[in-house]
Design a protein around this motif. Structure first.
Motif: not given
Length: 198
Positions: A7-11, A52-61, A127-131, A139-144
């Motif tokens: 639900g959080q990811a959808a919102g 966008i997701l690739v950049v955000a995930v990389a920055a999140g890590f 996305y970066v601070p959330v991830f 993070m995997s749930v958010y991406v899916v």
């Protein structure tokens, strides 16, 4: 999968991509009657959003290597982006300018991807601070969820492309909703993380 995080990811997806519905609607309207345009638009949207997701995930890590006490301060990024968007909306209103969502380049795959990526700078900042705070599983749930919702957004954009009244309403008020949402997300990250002793 945890229903709460879904639900959080959808919102989060919905509030950070509200402006994409209008852009997609413009692309679908532009491609009306052209063979294969729907496939090109959907492919371009997925290509741009995946970038966008690739950049955000990389920055999140990368952000997970920060000291734990520093992570809540990442909320300053969406807060700053929200304030910038609010300033731009106020300035445009004061100067009497209309918010124009240009769908330049036509509905080709690369044109749609480029517009999606260029329009996604604010998404990356949110996305970066959330991830970073969600961990690998979250993070995997958010991406899916995000990738599934891209299809829903494409369907909505196509739907709105055939309803000019709705498209005009989004065009008029969408630029006001985005700053409010970004500021709220930034404030929530700061408060929940206890930044500044909040």
């Amino acid at each position: 999968m945890n229903a709460g995080i879904i639900g959080q990811a959808a919102g989060l997806f919905a509030v950070t991509n509200i402006d994409d519905i209008l852009i997609l609607a413009l692309f679908f309207a532009q491609g009306a009657g052209r063979r294969g345009s729907t496939v090109r638009i959907v492919a371009g949207q997925y290509l741009g959003f995946t970038a966008i997701l690739v950049v955000a995930v990389a920055a999140g890590f990368g952000a997970t290597f920060l000291p734990e006490a520093a992570i809540p301060y990442l909320g300053l990024l969406p807060l700053a982006l929200g304030l910038k968007a609010a300033w731009q909306a106020w300035k445009n209103h004061r100067d009497g300018e209309d918010e124009e969502e240009a769908a330049s380049g036509g509905p080709g795959v690369l044109a749609v991807a480029a517009v999606t990526l260029a329009n996604g700078g604010d998404n990356i900042g949110v996305y970066v601070p959330v991830f970073a705070t969600a961990g690998l599983g979250g993070m995997s749930v958010y991406v899916v969820v995000f990738l599934l919702l891209v299809a829903v957004w494409c369907l909505a954009g196509r739907f709105f492309a055939t309803r000019p009244v709705i498209a005009r309403v989004l065009s008029r008020w969408g630029h006001l909703l985005l700053p409010v949402v970004l500021i709220a997300i930034g404030a929530l990250i700061l408060i929940e993380g206890g930044a500044f002793g909040l």
